[in-house]
Design an enzyme around this catalytic site. Structure first.
Site, PDB file in Angstrom:
ATOM      1  N   LYS B  71       0.855  -1.184   0.000  1.00  8.85           N
ATOM      2  CA  LYS B  71       0.000   0.000   0.000  1.00  8.85           C
ATOM      3  C   LYS B  71       0.891   1.234   0.000  1.00  8.85           C
ATOM      4  O   LYS B  71       1.929   1.245   0.683  1.00  8.85           O
ATOM      5  CB  LYS B  71      -0.878  -0.033   1.258  1.00  8.85           C
ATOM      6  CG  LYS B  71      -1.953   1.040   1.321  1.00  8.85           C
ATOM      7  CD  LYS B  71      -2.828   0.835   2.559  1.00  8.85           C
ATOM      8  CE  LYS B  71      -3.981   1.802   2.625  1.00  8.85           C
ATOM      9  NZ  LYS B  71      -4.858   1.567   3.789  1.00  8.85           N
ATOM     10  N   SER B 158      -9.815   1.153   2.671  1.00  9.19           N
ATOM     11  CA  SER B 158      -8.956   1.962   1.839  1.00  9.19           C
ATOM     12  C   SER B 158      -7.858   1.190   1.101  1.00  9.19           C
ATOM     13  O   SER B 158      -7.377   1.669   0.076  1.00  9.19           O
ATOM     14  CB  SER B 158      -8.303   3.043   2.691  1.00  9.19           C
ATOM     15  OG  SER B 158      -7.420   2.470   3.638  1.00  9.19           O
ATOM     16  N   SER B 182      -9.933  -1.176   6.792  1.00  9.95           N
ATOM     17  CA  SER B 182      -9.287  -0.929   5.496  1.00  9.95           C
ATOM     18  C   SER B 182      -8.496  -2.098   4.925  1.00  9.95           C
ATOM     19  O   SER B 182      -8.084  -2.045   3.772  1.00  9.95           O
ATOM     20  CB  SER B 182      -8.369   0.290   5.590  1.00  9.95           C
ATOM     21  OG  SER B 182      -9.133   1.471   5.555  1.00  9.95           O
TER      22      SER B 182
END
Lengths: 98, 504
Positions: B71, B158, B182
């Site tokens: 990420k 996310s 997330s």
């Protein structure tokens, strides 16, 4: 819920356009209305939780360590630095000095 | 099996210190990303020239030669880290996050960096600055990550890019971060395994902070076994993170095959819409009306699977569940507003020039932050401001205590709690973007674990009628990741959901 969006934006250091202010105010009113449901709960005798695990402050000696990131490397990635690359460069902070 | 389909276990068995094999796997993944990422858009930063060209360049270790995608909110030395925000464009960290150092020490290497909601604010990846409408340079055609199972749908967020790249077989595994769901929500929506470890289990050093009392880094993988392997590498105390736990790290693979006969699985009634069991009176049931029917069916089937495997199913109650989202949006935004104060044009990424310093702050933050970031910064500033602090922030911290106590009580009766991960399968792109509360509610089942700090894992448990993946969530006691892996691996071994892959 009443709040002053302009004052909040000043505190948060964000410039907001007129339309943006209107839209974000509307969103904030709705979100605050939603979160206010926690008022239903009686919490006078409840301790607040700021952190889930029992933790203590962590200290260490203030010394230069071999695995530290060098200042040079940090200065290299700044948005703007002085010509010789050894200072952060920002717009004038104090008025009236040339 | 094509090489790009490999998970960590298969990749390890294939590479075995053989340089030709190492390169063959890397080539297969580069080609795969070249083909599918045009549709999926999981990667924001990918360049084959950055990849190691020989195994000799890597340390030996349990992940020798294994590529990991990350990420884009984890600092990578010399590799741009943007948090999918305009304000961090061009920021190249001068150091590696602790998880990256640990991966490298274990012999792994960074394959690519993944798309996400801006600063992890969102549940759909649509707040990413790589989404055309949010891009400062107005790349209108650009698209944020899409769901590999149907590209008209969001991948979740996310950590949407981290979930989608694994589901699309353009990664062997990835890391994401989880502040309110997330990791678990996109894992569920993309049909992969995702774990949020116990708060403090994995170092946050080098993770760009969102909610410092909530954030945890965790793995996305194709199987539960792989998830255990990856957590084993990244877990452990870190002197650079003062909130990291001193607790010893269990051997996760040692107990993964133990089965579930000795486990009590709790089913919280607040997470369901209908009667959980036939013998329960109708009026006892708190109708959770946001729960999708297909999701409820799949979770009930999963409960049956566990029953058949010999687990003891226990009815439990988590009475403060309905307040979790409200508490989260006070505490999470409060923490976010202080953490994001550091982005002011001086030290990182974007600077919008102005005549004086103060004006530079305002202009940089206006142009640098997207809508959702501004919303959360303003909300956080409000709940922390003088006169409102007690009514909002302190009150929310007290309700957080109640939510934590719910779990303490429930874990007296059970070892693991089973719930849906997300109330619905993936929703359509654009469907919730302009309705913040409806977007926030897609985390209703995942947020509590962050507020309480307990570990929680999402594992695939079937599909909706229109072919979108559904995930179930297993939550455990503090530092009981081994038990979660044991329960999830047993389920996975008895079902075939994890073997299905999207047609791309």
């Amino acid at each position: 819920m009443k709040f002053d969006i302009e004052a909040l934006a000043q505190l948060a250091r964000i410039e907001l356009g007129h339309k943006e202010k209107e839209r974000l105010s509307g969103d904030l009113v709705n979100i605050l209305k939603y979160v206010e449901q926690i008022d239903e709960l009686k919490t006078d005798a409840i301790e607040p939780t700021s952190h889930v695990l029992a933790i203590e402050n962590v200290f260490r000696e203030d010394e230069i360590r071999e695995d530290s990131v060098s200042a040079r490397k940090v200065l290299d990635v700044l948005p703007d630095s002085s010509k010789d690359g050894s200072f952060f460069r920002v717009p004038k902070v104090i008025e009236g000095i040339e | 099996m094509e090489l790009f389909k490999y998970g960590i276990k298969q990749a390890r068995e294939f590479i075995q210190a053989n340089n030709e094999h190492f390169l063959a796997l890397q080539r297969a993944l580069v080609e795969r990303a070249g083909t599918v990422d045009k549709k999926v858009n999981a990667y924001v930063s990918f360049s084959s020239s950055k990849l190691p060209t020989s195994l000799n360049q890597l340390s030996g270790g349990p992940l020798h030669g294994v590529p990991v995608s990350l990420k884009d909110n984890m600092c990578t030395d010399g590799w741009e880290t943007t948090c999918a925000s305009n304000i961090l464009q061009g920021f190249i960290p001068p150091y590696d996050a602790t998880v990256i150092s640990k991966l490298k020490d274990a012999g792994a290497y960074i394959f690519a960096k993944c798309d996400m909601d801006e600063f992890a604010f969102g549940s759909s990846c649509e707040t990413s600055c790589y989404n055309g409408r949010n891009n400062r340079k107005k790349k209108a055609n650009a698209s944020a990550t899409r769901n590999p199972w149907n590209v008209d749908y969001i991948p979740g967020g996310s950590s949407g890019g981290s979930a989608a790249c694994v589901a699309a077989d353009e990664a062997v595994c990835s890391l994401g971060s989880d502040t309110g769901g997330s990791i678990r929500q996109p894992a569920a929506l993309c049909g992969v395994v995702g774990l949020k470890p116990t708060y403090g289990r994995v170092s946050r050093y080098g993770l760009v902070a969102f909610g410092s009392s909530l954030d945890q880094i965790g793995p996305f993988t194709k199987t539960v076994y792989d998830n255990a392997l990856l957590l084993q590498v990244i877990a452990g105390h870190d002197p650079k993170d003062s909130t990291s736990a001193h607790e010893p790290v269990d051997d996760y693979l040692a107990t993964i095959n133990k089965g579930v006969k000795d486990l009590r699985i709790g089913i919280p009634k607040e997470y369901f819409r209908f009667k959980i069991r036939e013998d329960m009176p109708e009026k006892e049931l708190m109708g959770n009306e946001g729960l999708d029917y297909d999701v409820e069916l799949r979770i009930r089937e999963a409960i049956k699977v566990y029953q058949n495997l010999g687990a003891k199913i226990v009815d439990i109650s988590l009475p403060h569940t309905k307040y979790a989202v409200a508490v989260y949006y006070i505490i999470g935004t409060a923490e976010a507003s202080s953490n994001l104060a550091r982005f002011d044009g001086v030290q990182y990424g974007l600077r919008v020039y102005a005549d004086n310093l103060r004006e530079m702050y305002f202009k940089t933050r206006d142009e640098g932050f997207g809508d959702e970031a501004k919303r959360r910064i303003l909300l956080g500033t409000f709940v922390l401001s003088s006169g409102y602090y007690d009514a909002y922030y302190k009150k929310a911290q007290k309700v957080r205590t109640l939510i934590k106590q719910d779990f303490d009580n429930a874990f007296q009766q059970c070892d693991v709690i089973l719930t849906p991960t997300s109330p619905t399968p993936a929703f359509k792109i654009g469907e919730k973007l302009d309705d913040p509360i409806s977007m926030y509610l897609s985390d209703i089942f995942t947020i509590s674990a962050n507020l309480a700090g307990i570990p929680a894992l999402s594992v695939p448990c079937g599909f909706s009628k229109n072919g979108l993946p559904i995930g179930m969530q297993l939550m455990g006691k503090y530092f009981s990741e081994a038990t979660l892996f044991q329960a999830a691996h047993t389920f996975e071994s008895a079902t075939d959901h994890h073997t299905k892959r999207p047609a791309l």
